[in-house]
Scaffold this active site. Sequence first.
Site, short mmCIF file in Angstrom:
data_model
loop_
_atom_site.label_atom_id
_atom_site.label_comp_id
_atom_site.label_asym_id
_atom_site.label_seq_id
_atom_site.Cartn_x
_atom_site.Cartn_y
_atom_site.Cartn_z
N CYS A 1 0.83 -1.21 0.00
CA CYS A 1 0.00 0.00 0.00
C CYS A 1 0.86 1.26 0.00
O CYS A 1 0.51 2.27 0.61
CB CYS A 1 -0.96 0.00 1.19
SG CYS A 1 -2.20 -1.31 1.10
N ALA A 2 1.99 1.15 -0.70
CA ALA A 2 2.88 2.30 -0.89
C ALA A 2 3.47 2.19 -2.30
O ALA A 2 4.68 2.16 -2.49
CB ALA A 2 3.99 2.31 0.16
#
Length: 464
Positions: free
Chosen positions: A386-387
């Site tokens: 999630c980056a």
Amino acid sequence: MSARPNTATVETAAAESADPCCAAPLAVLGRDVTVPLVTGGEVTYAALDYAASAPALQRVWDDVAAYAPYYGSVHRGAGYLSQLSTDLFENSRVTVAEFLDCRPGDQVVFTRSTTDSLNLLAATLPADCQVFVFETEHHASLLPWRDARVTYLNAPRTPEQAVATLERALADRDPYGPALVCVTGASNVTGELWPVRELAAAAHAHGARIVLDAAQLAPHHPVSVRELDVDWVAFSGHKLYAPFGSGVLAGRADWFQDAEPYLAGGGASRKVARRADGGVDVEWHTTAARHEAGSPNVIGVYSIASACKALTEAGFDGLVAREQHLIDTVRAGLAEVPEVKVLSLFGDDAPRVGVISFVVEGWNSSHFAAALSAEYGIGVRDGLFCAHPLVRTLLGSDPQDPGECGAPEAAPGERSLNAIRVSFGAGTPDEHVERFVGAVKELVRDGAQWKYRTEDGRCVPDRG
């Protein structure tokens, strides 16, 4: 399929480090859980995905279990259990404020998570507020600012460059009006600590405010709102050994009080009355309750307060020293494997928490993570964490290269844009990281013992 002897998965009662600076791991739920190996037998599960969700501290679980029979509605009842639950809820707010070393006048708002906290803050932005955020942030910090003018800053390669980049961007903003900086305290990809105090000073020097995403920092290091001089701090219970569905947004009250309630409903309203024209007039609370509409998650809130007390009483000095010992063990072990590349923004000497991401030459990261789980009983994470922009930058990829967060499209052995992340904390025993290092070495040297296939976007053992 036959299985060769697997020394890395032999379950041992390995003694903890004799280093006097290192405390024993804190007791967590699941520490004795055993899981089956695809090669046969069982092994104690090595939970090395703390950066996603940390196991509950035993202390937290015991406190919640002791309170559960006394559960009652918060702020909404005259009965004994309701009054007890209300006191517990509000005292938890005080505990969190003390844990964060908040300033007088700061408000502690309880939310569902860090993501929820930062979306709440986004809803309180004053008109024409500009937001500045580095591309290195978790999506929880990168994406909530949909109704604002956002400047995305390129990934810095040193802490000094981060400060200089922010100062230039803030000085050059046009118009020179209200601004908010959002920055992580510790990267959820590399574990590296960011220069929060220096970034806060830069923000304030240019008339901006700053919010700290402490989701990965608070479980590992003490966080002082006053010492860091941040305006707000956000974190999640599920990363702070309190996985019961609550989070925190704490800091300056003025934006909270000036904004419309995050959710409209009971609890946020002080007074509701019908008007002569048939409409409704509402007077909203000016306290933290303004943004806490609905029945509060008192168990989730109490679990966060319990975790704050447990970590404080354990002593961060000892916890940090012990975690550094684990970090050194993992990094030294991975350094002995030439095929392993550890991802980093600030370099090998940068201070960090127990979060390490890497790729292995010749391996699809999803395949490697699946083998660690199926053959060694080790739980890590693979994907983009999630980056996405940060991992793409660290891997030197084109933005259009295939890859999804946790669901790579490539089959085992094929190239895919993803990495492996190992993460640990206060509840991790030495044996777990030692088994991990041994497993990495064995897999790189000898390959997987089992065949794997892709199913629903995940790499899984082929049992057919």
